[in-house]
Motif scaffolding. Structure first.
Motif, PDB file in Angstrom:
ATOM      1  N   UNK A 101      42.044   2.282   7.018  1.00 42.83           N
ATOM      2  CA  UNK A 101      41.635   3.463   6.275  1.00 42.83           C
ATOM      3  C   UNK A 101      40.214   3.870   6.651  1.00 42.83           C
ATOM      4  N   UNK A 102      39.381   2.863   6.877  1.00 42.64           N
ATOM      5  CA  UNK A 102      37.988   3.137   7.255  1.00 42.64           C
ATOM      6  C   UNK A 102      37.939   3.860   8.607  1.00 42.64           C
ATOM      7  N   UNK A 103      38.742   3.402   9.564  1.00 45.96           N
ATOM      8  CA  UNK A 103      38.766   4.049  10.875  1.00 45.96           C
ATOM      9  C   UNK A 103      39.336   5.461  10.772  1.00 45.96           C
ATOM     10  N   UNK A 104      40.386   5.633   9.973  1.00 46.97           N
ATOM     11  CA  UNK A 104      40.970   6.968   9.795  1.00 46.97           C
ATOM     12  C   UNK A 104      39.950   7.920   9.177  1.00 46.97           C
ATOM     13  N   UNK A 105      39.246   7.443   8.156  1.00 47.40           N
ATOM     14  CA  UNK A 105      38.241   8.287   7.490  1.00 47.40           C
ATOM     15  C   UNK A 105      37.130   8.682   8.456  1.00 47.40           C
ATOM     16  N   UNK A 106      36.687   7.689   9.242  1.00 49.40           N
ATOM     17  CA  UNK A 106      35.615   7.965  10.210  1.00 49.40           C
ATOM     18  C   UNK A 106      36.083   8.971  11.261  1.00 49.40           C
ATOM     19  N   UNK A 107      37.358   8.857  11.678  1.00 47.78           N
ATOM     20  CA  UNK A 107      37.876   9.767  12.695  1.00 47.78           C
ATOM     21  C   UNK A 107      38.019  11.187  12.142  1.00 47.78           C
ATOM     22  N   UNK A 108      38.495  11.288  10.894  1.00 46.57           N
ATOM     23  CA  UNK A 108      38.654  12.612  10.285  1.00 46.57           C
ATOM     24  C   UNK A 108      37.305  13.302  10.087  1.00 46.57           C
ATOM     25  N   UNK A 109      36.248  12.500   9.874  1.00 45.09           N
ATOM     26  CA  UNK A 109      34.919  13.077   9.650  1.00 45.09           C
ATOM     27  C   UNK A 109      34.327  13.675  10.927  1.00 45.09           C
ATOM     28  N   UNK A 110      34.914  13.330  12.078  1.00 44.45           N
ATOM     29  CA  UNK A 110      34.417  13.858  13.361  1.00 44.45           C
ATOM     30  C   UNK A 110      35.258  15.079  13.726  1.00 44.45           C
ATOM     31  N   UNK A 111      34.709  16.251  13.480  1.00 47.49           N
ATOM     32  CA  UNK A 111      35.450  17.483  13.746  1.00 47.49           C
ATOM     33  C   UNK A 111      35.142  17.998  15.158  1.00 47.49           C
ATOM     34  N   UNK A 112      36.216  18.308  15.875  1.00 49.20           N
ATOM     35  CA  UNK A 112      36.078  18.893  17.217  1.00 49.20           C
ATOM     36  C   UNK A 112      36.651  20.308  17.252  1.00 49.20           C
ATOM     37  N   UNK A 138      29.195  10.013  17.792  1.00 53.40           N
ATOM     38  CA  UNK A 138      29.951   9.406  16.694  1.00 53.40           C
ATOM     39  C   UNK A 138      31.321   8.920  17.165  1.00 53.40           C
ATOM     40  N   UNK A 139      31.990   9.756  17.976  1.00 50.56           N
ATOM     41  CA  UNK A 139      33.329   9.381  18.419  1.00 50.56           C
ATOM     42  C   UNK A 139      33.287   8.212  19.398  1.00 50.56           C
ATOM     43  N   UNK A 140      32.326   8.236  20.307  1.00 52.10           N
ATOM     44  CA  UNK A 140      32.209   7.137  21.271  1.00 52.10           C
ATOM     45  C   UNK A 140      31.849   5.829  20.576  1.00 52.10           C
ATOM     46  N   UNK A 141      31.000   5.917  19.555  1.00 53.95           N
ATOM     47  CA  UNK A 141      30.669   4.707  18.794  1.00 53.95           C
ATOM     48  C   UNK A 141      31.906   4.156  18.086  1.00 53.95           C
ATOM     49  N   UNK A 142      32.703   5.056  17.520  1.00 55.38           N
ATOM     50  CA  UNK A 142      33.926   4.623  16.841  1.00 55.38           C
ATOM     51  C   UNK A 142      34.908   4.017  17.835  1.00 55.38           C
ATOM     52  N   UNK A 143      35.072   4.686  18.991  1.00 56.75           N
ATOM     53  CA  UNK A 143      35.991   4.171  20.015  1.00 56.75           C
ATOM     54  C   UNK A 143      35.505   2.831  20.550  1.00 56.75           C
TER      55      UNK A 143
END
Length: 404
Positions: free
Chosen positions: A153-164, A255-260
């Motif tokens: 859920x944490x990863x999903x939330x972080x991904x949704x917060x990154x808008x492209x 943000x996305x690269x850090x998450x990936x």
């Protein structure tokens, strides 16, 4: 003529300024193009990375569901779940052997039935049992520790917060119009320069017409320069828009690269798969059913051992009763034989006393033989011990324990 010179000088200055304005606009425009091209490419790559990251998150979700099923399967697996129960039953049967003290009348050197148990084989079985159960539960706990449902859920939330979902700026289309404006200033300067050369050879009418044309153009030059300045400002504004787009892309990229990177570094999905494979290997091995079968056989053997011991005491008691009955029968028979022999002996003595003197010895020499004689010989192989028979209450209790 002085007016022409003035206009020519003004046209030269205007051309210099126009060239500088166009040069600056060109530099801003080229910088914007390069920046926009690179940022748009990066934006496209981020969209691909976002899809890949979303796929990794989906794999985490799938692995979470599979892990729950696997953990539930292992926890409720009948054969594995029976191992603890079978082990407890074996321990109960061994406890009964320890508590079953041997009757001293048997003359055994051992204090109880447990003394006959092979401790080495039993310890080997327990060691193997501990190894299997520990292996399964260690793998179980390792996999349970990797479940971390909230991490998905944490990863999903972080991904949704990154808008492209933002668009790149539209390309700047002022370059051609600015070039036209610069061309107008250059042409005006050329006309002024040429007018200085040909002015003296023109007629008054031609001079008048030329002056009017140059006056009109000279008056229009400030407006052209203003348009060029406006174009430069618009180009600068466009450049700022491109830079803002670049900043947005860079921020999203960070943000996305850090998450990936965190997902790749965590390797949670791979570690889950490895742990799941380890658990399945430990859980589905042949040792579990083999151990279960051995536990069943041992528990059954030791349970029957205790039962057979109590039955042995009853058997000894039954044999003692048999000996007692047989001795009674033999004693009665011996008494009757002795009575018959005494009567027969007296009868023969009476016969010989009364008629023996008249019978020659050579007539039948066996006339003086004693009566038929019997000997009863006892063959005692082993003296039966005087054991105590367990009470009916104890036998019933042991029977109930064996049934459980």
């Amino acid at each position: 003529m002085d007016l022409l010179k003035q206009w020519t000088e003004q046209a030269k200055e205007a051309l210099t300024e126009a060239r500088k304005l166009c040069g600056d606009a060109y530099e801003y425009n080229e910088a914007s193009k390069d920046c926009l091209r690179n940022s748009a490419k990066q934006h496209q790559q981020l969209n691909e990375l976002a899809k890949l990251t979303a796929s990794q998150c989906a794999r985490l979700d799938s692995s979470t569901s599979l892990i729950k099923q696997l953990l539930n399967l292992v926890q409720n697996h009948p054969t594995f779940g029976q191992l603890n129960d079978l082990h407890d039953r074996l321990e109960s049967s061994l406890k009964r052997l320890r508590e079953c003290v041997l009757d001293p009348a048997l003359g055994s050197e051992y204090p109880n039935l447990y003394s006959f148990v092979d401790d080495a084989a039993l310890e080997d079985l327990k060691t193997r049992l501990r190894g299997v159960t520990d292996g399964v539960w260690n793998a179980y706990e390792k996999l349970s520790g990797l479940l971390e449902e909230d991490v998905c859920e944490r990863y999903h939330t972080a991904l949704k917060a990154i808008s492209l979902d933002f668009l790149p700026p539209v390309n700047n289309d002022l370059a051609e119009s600015l070039a036209d404006l610069l061309l107008q200033v250059a042409q005006h300067f050329d006309q002024c320069s040429e007018a200085l050369t040909i002015y003296s050879g023109l007629s008054d009418v031609e001079k008048k017409e030329l002056i009017e044309v140059l006056r009109y153009d000279s008056n229009h030059v400030p407006a052209v320069l203003e348009d060029l300045r406006t174009g430069l400002e618009e180009t600068k504004a466009y450049h700022l828009t491109v830079l803002e787009y670049k900043q947005t892309v860079d921020a999203s990229a960070k943000r996305l690269e850090e998450l990936a990177e965190e997902l790749n570094k965590n390797q949670l999905t791979n570690r889950r798969h490895e742990a799941a494979h380890e658990l399945m290997s430990a859980h589905t091995g042949l040792e579990i059913p083999q151990l279960a079968q051995e536990l069943i056989q041992l528990e059954r053997h030791y349970t029957h051992f205790a039962k057979a011991y109590h039955l042995l005491l009853q058997e000894i008691h039954r044999r003692r009763a048999y000996e007692k009955r047989v001795r009674s029968v033999v004693d009665d028979l011996v008494y009757k034989l002795e009575q018959e022999q005494q009567i027969e002996t007296k009868s023969r003595i009476d016969f010989c006393t009364q008629y023996g003197d008249y019978l020659p010895q050579t007539l039948w020499n066996a006339v003086t033989d004693p009566p038929l004689h019997f000997e009863i010989i006892e063959h005692q192989y082993t003296e039966l011990p005087n054991v105590k028979i367990p009470s009916e209450k104890k036998l019933k209790k042991d029977k109930n324990s064996n049934n459980h």
